[in-house]
Design a protein around this motif. Structure first.
Motif, PDB file in Angstrom:
ATOM      1  N   TYR A  63       5.815 -15.305  -8.172  1.00  0.00           N
ATOM      2  CA  TYR A  63       4.600 -14.553  -8.478  1.00  0.00           C
ATOM      3  C   TYR A  63       4.130 -14.899  -9.887  1.00  0.00           C
ATOM      4  CZ  TYR A  63       6.003 -11.504  -4.595  1.00  0.00           C
ATOM      5  OH  TYR A  63       6.368 -11.008  -3.367  1.00  0.00           O
ATOM      6  N   ARG A  64       2.862 -14.738 -10.114  1.00  0.00           N
ATOM      7  CA  ARG A  64       2.355 -14.902 -11.470  1.00  0.00           C
ATOM      8  C   ARG A  64       2.828 -13.761 -12.369  1.00  0.00           C
ATOM      9  NH1 ARG A  64      -1.374 -18.821 -12.170  1.00  0.00           N
ATOM     10  NH2 ARG A  64      -2.412 -19.654 -10.303  1.00  0.00           N
ATOM     11  N   SER A  65       3.005 -12.599 -11.763  1.00  0.00           N
ATOM     12  CA  SER A  65       3.409 -11.440 -12.541  1.00  0.00           C
ATOM     13  C   SER A  65       4.347 -10.567 -11.718  1.00  0.00           C
ATOM     14  CB  SER A  65       2.172 -10.628 -12.958  1.00  0.00           C
ATOM     15  OG  SER A  65       2.541  -9.429 -13.595  1.00  0.00           O
ATOM     16  N   VAL A  66       5.478 -10.217 -12.309  1.00  0.00           N
ATOM     17  CA  VAL A  66       6.424  -9.306 -11.671  1.00  0.00           C
ATOM     18  C   VAL A  66       6.693  -8.148 -12.631  1.00  0.00           C
ATOM     19  CG1 VAL A  66       8.741  -8.980 -10.719  1.00  0.00           C
ATOM     20  CG2 VAL A  66       7.534 -11.138 -10.348  1.00  0.00           C
ATOM     21  N   SER A  67       6.546  -6.944 -12.118  1.00  0.00           N
ATOM     22  CA  SER A  67       6.826  -5.748 -12.897  1.00  0.00           C
ATOM     23  C   SER A  67       8.061  -5.071 -12.319  1.00  0.00           C
ATOM     24  CB  SER A  67       5.634  -4.786 -12.857  1.00  0.00           C
ATOM     25  OG  SER A  67       5.962  -3.549 -13.461  1.00  0.00           O
ATOM     26  N   LEU A  68       9.106  -4.930 -13.127  1.00  0.00           N
ATOM     27  CA  LEU A  68      10.323  -4.257 -12.698  1.00  0.00           C
ATOM     28  C   LEU A  68      10.517  -2.972 -13.501  1.00  0.00           C
ATOM     29  CD1 LEU A  68      11.248  -7.623 -12.790  1.00  0.00           C
ATOM     30  CD2 LEU A  68      13.031  -6.547 -11.445  1.00  0.00           C
ATOM     31  N   THR A  69      10.921  -1.931 -12.807  1.00  0.00           N
ATOM     32  CA  THR A  69      11.249  -0.665 -13.447  1.00  0.00           C
ATOM     33  C   THR A  69      12.654  -0.269 -13.033  1.00  0.00           C
ATOM     34  OG1 THR A  69       8.940   0.072 -13.358  1.00  0.00           O
ATOM     35  CG2 THR A  69      10.625   1.758 -13.752  1.00  0.00           C
TER      36      THR A  69
END
Length: 302
Positions: free
Chosen positions: A38-44
């Protein structure tokens, strides 16, 4: 695990009650860095530990544990995840009992089946073997691992369920310290009393994500109490591998990865330092995110 729908960005929430699941988070982060999809991955990373000095095992009964965790699940949606990963055996055992599970708006993957499959394969390949199922009191009380193994044709007499009270919290302080060593030795000794022939193959299944941090101590304790072949089964790596296999891959480019660690309770510097040192070897990004975690006493209410 099915492939994710291709898109530009992806949001993953990894939940645990404590720091054990950070080992899975670190594996996922490293995998995403090695093969971006992915161009952007957000993990929390969402610490669902409910109160400063009282975790799920100290809440009064299963119904209250389920109620509190259900509130935590609802709060996770504020982070707009595309998928929720329950990197915790205790939370995974509670999950099917929650109202949230009956109408979850996003896919939720729990860790239990990864451990169950490891145990099934081990026991299936060795006719005389036994497995010691190690977990928190809540995990053992729920009986989910044992029930799923029996459903898959495993004789219940080959499964020794051993609760390890308060071990996870002590591992967070010092994974290879004398207190943890003594507690692990005691848990294995108690389980060994229920295995008549200690020359037979036996595996210790680490059904708490914290326990992998102390793997060497589990191996040492097993060697003390058993004469035959021993094995350690740790589903953490299996879970992270399955998550990564379900994500798209691309051969070119580099995606942006953002990781935030959030917690309703305050973590001590002692615990942060001990765990961050272990994570650093796998994922410096995860270690840094832990060191700079966000304390939010309103992360979820109950």
């Amino acid at each position: 695990m099915s492939k994710a729908t291709p898109k530009e960005s992806f949001s993953l929430l990894i939940a645990d009650s404590g720091m054990g699941g950070l080992s899975i988070c670190a594996d996922v982060v490293r995998g995403l860095q090695e093969r971006p999809g992915y161009r952007s991955v957000s993990l929390t990373y969402f610490n669902a530990w409910p109160e400063q000095n009282r975790g799920y095992n100290l809440l009064p009964g299963m119904a209250e544990r389920v109620r509190v965790f259900d509130r935590a699940l609802g709060a996770m949606l504020r982070f707009q995840p595309d998928r929720i990963l329950l990197a915790c055996n205790t939370l995974s055992a509670l999950y099917p009992k929650t109202p949230f599970s009956k109408q979850a708006p996003v896919p939720v993957t729990d860790i239990i089946d990864f451990g169950v499959e490891q145990m099934r394969l081990y026991l299936g390949a060795r006719a005389d073997s036994r497995v010691i199922l190690l977990g928190t009191p809540t995990t053992i009380e729920a009986g989910t691992h044992r029930a799923r193994l029996v459903e898959r044709g495993i004789d219940a007499g080959r499964i020794i369920c051993q609760p390890c009270d308060r071990l996870a919290g002590e591992i967070e302080k010092d994974p290879e310290g004398p207190t943890v060593r003594a507690m692990i030795g005691d848990c294995i000794a108690q389980a060994a009393k229920r295995i008549l022939d200690r020359r037979l193959p036996v595996a210790a299944a680490l059904c708490c994500t914290h326990y992998g941090y102390s793997r060497r101590l589990f191996e040492a304790a097993m060697q003390v109490h058993f004469e035959g072949p021993i094995a350690i089964l740790n589903p953490n790596r299996a879970m992270s591998a399955a998550v990564l296999a379900g994500l798209p891959q691309q051969s070119e480019g580099k995606g942006r990865i953002g990781l935030a660690v959030v917690s309703r309770i305050v973590w001590s510097g002692e615990k942060i330092g001990a765990t961050a040192r272990l994570l650093e070897e796998v994922s410096p990004l995860t270690a840094d995110a832990l060191r700079t975690y966000r304390h939010d006493p309103e992360l979820f209410t109950f």
